[in-house]
Scaffold this motif. Structure first.
Motif, PDB file in Angstrom:
ATOM      1  N   SER A 164       0.869  -1.321  -0.041  1.00 34.41           N
ATOM      2  CA  SER A 164       0.079   0.023   0.049  1.00 34.41           C
ATOM      3  C   SER A 164       1.048   1.371  -0.133  1.00 34.41           C
ATOM      4  O   SER A 164       0.604   2.285  -0.662  1.00 34.41           O
ATOM      5  N   SER A 165       1.981   1.113   0.600  1.00 30.71           N
ATOM      6  CA  SER A 165       2.797   2.497   0.601  1.00 30.71           C
ATOM      7  C   SER A 165       3.464   2.596  -0.537  1.00 30.71           C
ATOM      8  O   SER A 165       3.699   3.795  -1.255  1.00 30.71           O
ATOM      9  N   ASN A 166       3.848   1.334  -1.294  1.00 26.92           N
ATOM     10  CA  ASN A 166       4.581   1.629  -2.700  1.00 26.92           C
ATOM     11  C   ASN A 166       3.568   1.920  -3.805  1.00 26.92           C
ATOM     12  O   ASN A 166       3.868   2.576  -4.625  1.00 26.92           O
ATOM     13  N   LEU A 167       2.087   1.779  -3.488  1.00 22.22           N
ATOM     14  CA  LEU A 167       1.157   2.014  -4.579  1.00 22.22           C
ATOM     15  C   LEU A 167       1.119   3.485  -4.662  1.00 22.22           C
ATOM     16  O   LEU A 167       0.741   3.858  -5.752  1.00 22.22           O
ATOM     17  N   LYS A 168       1.201   4.150  -3.453  1.00 15.94           N
ATOM     18  CA  LYS A 168       1.293   5.420  -3.415  1.00 15.94           C
ATOM     19  C   LYS A 168       2.148   6.365  -4.431  1.00 15.94           C
ATOM     20  O   LYS A 168       1.745   7.283  -4.751  1.00 15.94           O
ATOM     21  N   ARG A 169       3.356   5.622  -4.608  1.00 21.63           N
ATOM     22  CA  ARG A 169       4.351   6.229  -5.344  1.00 21.63           C
ATOM     23  C   ARG A 169       3.859   6.380  -6.713  1.00 21.63           C
ATOM     24  O   ARG A 169       4.163   7.404  -7.419  1.00 21.63           O
ATOM     25  N   PHE A 170       2.742   5.549  -7.196  1.00 18.88           N
ATOM     26  CA  PHE A 170       2.379   5.498  -8.538  1.00 18.88           C
ATOM     27  C   PHE A 170       1.333   6.673  -8.731  1.00 18.88           C
ATOM     28  O   PHE A 170       0.966   6.968  -9.869  1.00 18.88           O
ATOM     29  N   GLN A 171       0.754   7.003  -7.544  1.00 19.15           N
ATOM     30  CA  GLN A 171      -0.385   7.991  -7.843  1.00 19.15           C
ATOM     31  C   GLN A 171       0.232   9.425  -8.083  1.00 19.15           C
ATOM     32  O   GLN A 171       1.166   9.871  -7.736  1.00 19.15           O
ATOM     33  N   SER A 172      -0.669  10.019  -8.936  1.00 17.84           N
ATOM     34  CA  SER A 172      -0.251  11.607  -9.319  1.00 17.84           C
ATOM     35  C   SER A 172       0.142  12.666  -8.186  1.00 17.84           C
ATOM     36  O   SER A 172       0.997  13.468  -8.488  1.00 17.84           O
ATOM     37  N   GLU A 173      -0.558  12.308  -7.229  1.00 20.48           N
ATOM     38  CA  GLU A 173      -0.355  13.148  -6.094  1.00 20.48           C
ATOM     39  C   GLU A 173       0.899  12.860  -5.084  1.00 20.48           C
ATOM     40  O   GLU A 173       1.222  13.923  -4.443  1.00 20.48           O
ATOM     41  N   TYR A 174       1.319  11.867  -5.319  1.00 15.34           N
ATOM     42  CA  TYR A 174       2.643  11.687  -4.667  1.00 15.34           C
ATOM     43  C   TYR A 174       3.829  12.482  -5.133  1.00 15.34           C
ATOM     44  O   TYR A 174       4.269  12.484  -6.366  1.00 15.34           O
ATOM     45  N   LEU A 175       4.596  13.207  -4.289  1.00 12.24           N
ATOM     46  CA  LEU A 175       5.696  14.078  -4.426  1.00 12.24           C
ATOM     47  C   LEU A 175       6.974  13.390  -4.205  1.00 12.24           C
ATOM     48  O   LEU A 175       7.968  13.684  -4.674  1.00 12.24           O
ATOM     49  N   GLY A 176       6.886  12.502  -3.191  1.00 16.62           N
ATOM     50  CA  GLY A 176       8.277  12.175  -2.396  1.00 16.62           C
ATOM     51  C   GLY A 176       7.869  11.380  -0.832  1.00 16.62           C
ATOM     52  O   GLY A 176       6.602  11.662  -0.727  1.00 16.62           O
ATOM     53  N   PRO A 177       8.654  10.853  -0.325  1.00 20.52           N
ATOM     54  CA  PRO A 177       8.552  10.221   0.964  1.00 20.52           C
ATOM     55  C   PRO A 177       7.928  11.187   1.959  1.00 20.52           C
ATOM     56  O   PRO A 177       8.510  12.193   2.173  1.00 20.52           O
ATOM     57  N   GLY A 178       6.509  10.990   2.381  1.00 21.67           N
ATOM     58  CA  GLY A 178       6.071  12.024   3.511  1.00 21.67           C
ATOM     59  C   GLY A 178       5.331  13.157   2.713  1.00 21.67           C
ATOM     60  O   GLY A 178       5.021  13.987   3.566  1.00 21.67           O
ATOM     61  N   MET A 179       5.556  13.261   1.420  1.00 28.30           N
ATOM     62  CA  MET A 179       5.083  14.466   0.811  1.00 28.30           C
ATOM     63  C   MET A 179       3.845  14.062  -0.442  1.00 28.30           C
ATOM     64  O   MET A 179       4.062  13.276  -1.272  1.00 28.30           O
ATOM     65  N   GLU A 180       2.785  14.835  -0.274  1.00 25.08           N
ATOM     66  CA  GLU A 180       1.761  14.474  -1.188  1.00 25.08           C
ATOM     67  C   GLU A 180       1.072  15.720  -1.399  1.00 25.08           C
ATOM     68  O   GLU A 180       0.862  16.674  -0.775  1.00 25.08           O
ATOM     69  N   LEU A 181       0.470  15.710  -2.526  1.00 23.73           N
ATOM     70  CA  LEU A 181      -0.317  16.905  -3.228  1.00 23.73           C
ATOM     71  C   LEU A 181      -1.670  16.672  -2.753  1.00 23.73           C
ATOM     72  O   LEU A 181      -2.463  15.971  -3.204  1.00 23.73           O
ATOM     73  N   VAL A 182      -2.068  17.474  -1.835  1.00 23.16           N
ATOM     74  CA  VAL A 182      -3.529  17.538  -1.026  1.00 23.16           C
ATOM     75  C   VAL A 182      -4.519  18.233  -1.931  1.00 23.16           C
ATOM     76  O   VAL A 182      -5.467  17.722  -2.183  1.00 23.16           O
ATOM     77  N   ARG A 183      -4.154  19.602  -2.522  1.00 24.24           N
ATOM     78  CA  ARG A 183      -5.180  20.273  -3.380  1.00 24.24           C
ATOM     79  C   ARG A 183      -4.284  21.194  -4.183  1.00 24.24           C
ATOM     80  O   ARG A 183      -3.161  21.818  -3.844  1.00 24.24           O
ATOM     81  N   GLU A 184      -4.933  21.534  -5.346  1.00 23.09           N
ATOM     82  CA  GLU A 184      -4.174  22.066  -6.512  1.00 23.09           C
ATOM     83  C   GLU A 184      -4.949  23.459  -6.727  1.00 23.09           C
ATOM     84  O   GLU A 184      -6.326  23.366  -7.033  1.00 23.09           O
ATOM     85  N   GLU A 185      -4.496  24.611  -6.640  1.00 21.50           N
ATOM     86  CA  GLU A 185      -4.786  25.782  -6.994  1.00 21.50           C
ATOM     87  C   GLU A 185      -5.333  25.857  -8.463  1.00 21.50           C
ATOM     88  O   GLU A 185      -4.325  25.373  -9.408  1.00 21.50           O
ATOM     89  N   ASP A 186      -6.465  26.255  -8.888  1.00 22.02           N
ATOM     90  CA  ASP A 186      -6.793  26.746 -10.094  1.00 22.02           C
ATOM     91  C   ASP A 186      -6.066  27.847 -10.812  1.00 22.02           C
ATOM     92  O   ASP A 186      -6.029  28.809 -10.230  1.00 22.02           O
ATOM     93  N   ASN A 187      -5.471  27.825 -11.825  1.00 18.55           N
ATOM     94  CA  ASN A 187      -4.610  28.807 -12.526  1.00 18.55           C
ATOM     95  C   ASN A 187      -5.680  29.627 -13.492  1.00 18.55           C
ATOM     96  O   ASN A 187      -5.348  29.862 -14.336  1.00 18.55           O
ATOM     97  N   LYS A 188      -6.760  30.039 -13.173  1.00 20.05           N
ATOM     98  CA  LYS A 188      -7.622  30.750 -13.979  1.00 20.05           C
ATOM     99  C   LYS A 188      -7.553  32.148 -13.684  1.00 20.05           C
ATOM    100  O   LYS A 188      -7.337  32.634 -12.557  1.00 20.05           O
TER     101      LYS A 188
END
Lengths: 230, 107
Positions: A206-230
């Protein structure tokens, strides 16, 4: 929530047999090796199917190159325990998930220093149980001696133990409960044996599958929310 | 008063080949138990196959509480019985046979 981390699938056709056996035995998933099925790293029916890669090179330079390449596309990266130099490097490197005990077991032994390095970087010791099914008497006694010694060194250093089947035919798979009882043969206590069969493999996957997710940035770092650039 | 506490184990014997007879199964478990743990454990195990459906491989094994984990470990390492490849799956442990028989009827 058990996952068998070491299933060697001879051809893509056989994968459904392994999946159905895994389901019968109560596994929620398998880590398959030896097939380039396109649906790996996903869910096939109700069973999670991930791919496993093994680094077979022996020189440190080649191992480092392979680790980089395989980490990008494999959920599980394992390194058979062979030379000291390679084992020490792998034990410290976070890209390697498992140090695997492979035959001939009497030639390569886990060193306490390697085990300490591995414990610090959460690299687990994988014990495939297949050799125990094919041997009897004195040969099995010798095998058990090596496995028990290596397991004891790993446990004393604080390393996690992972029990897997290592099978290439579905009938050689063992259920998670059977695996945990084989863990008792290796000298583990019942709690640790259950963790080795049920908990640790699932945690690694389960921890390794997180690496393949687009939100994964690095160990302990994850993209939680992205601001819209409008 | 009973001097030995008993445990009952519901299991499934998965196989790849012809069905495994009751006698061959018990004999193989005893053989593995003897090989792994020795004569004293076999003597004290009070191993007995209570129920066994040869076709489905589902059965109930009875043994002493003390030797339960050893019996399961011994059964788990059985790879082949006669010419049949097998995989022993321990499913449920109980202190009474009644609970397991109910489960057996359901399956």
């Amino acid at each position: 929530m058990a996952i068998d981390l070491n299933v060697r699938v001879p051809s893509e056709v056989d994968i459904s047999h392994f999946l159905s056996m895994a389901k019968k035995l109560g596994f929620v998933g398998i880590a398959a090796m030896g097939t380039k099925a396109p649906y790996l790293n996903g869910t096939e029916g109700e069973t999670v199917l991930v791919n496993r890669a093994e680094i077979l090179e022996t020189s440190l330079k080649a191992v480092k190159r392979s680790a980089m390449r395989l980490r990008m596309k494999s959920t599980i990266v394992a390194l058979p325990l062979r030379g000291i130099e390679v084992a020490n490097w792998a034990a410290e490197d976070s890209r390697i998930d498992l140090l695997t005990l492979t035959e001939p077991l009497n030639e390569y032994k886990l060193r306490p220093t390697t085990a300490k390095l591995a414990a610090a970087s959460h690299t687990a010791l994988e014990v495939p149980v297949l050799p125990l099914l094919h041997t009897t008497g004195l040969v099995r006694a010798r095998l058990l001696k090596s496995l028990r010694e290596n397991t004891k060194i790993a446990v004393n250093a604080g390393m996690h133990i992972v029990l897997s089947s290592g099978c290439s035919v579905p009938i050689h798979m063992r259920s998670p409960m059977a695996l945990s009882h084989i863990g008792l043969l290796l000298g583990l206590d019942i709690k640790e044996a259950k963790r080795a069969a049920f908990e640790y493999p699932h945690t690694i996957v389960s921890s390794n599958l997180k690496r393949f997710q687009s939100e994964y940035l690095g160990p302990g770092m994850e993209l939680v929310r992205e601001e819209d650039n409008k | 008063m009973r001097d030995v506490r008993r445990r009952y184990l519901l299991f499934t014997l998965h196989r790849d080949g012809p069905p495994v007879p009751e006698k061959a199964l018990v004999s193989e478990i005893r053989k593995q138990l003897l090989s792994l743990y020795g004569e004293l454990v076999v003597a004290d195990s009070k191993l007995y196959l209570n129920e066994y459906q040869q076709k489905s491989g589902i059965g109930i094994l009875q043994c002493s509480e003390k030797s339960l984990h050893k019996v399961i470990a011994a059964a788990a390492v059985i790879g082949m019985i006669d010419a049949t490849s097998v995989s022993f799956e321990p499913r449920r442990i109980s202190g009474t046979i009644r609970a397991l028989k109910k489960k057996l009827e359901l399956t």
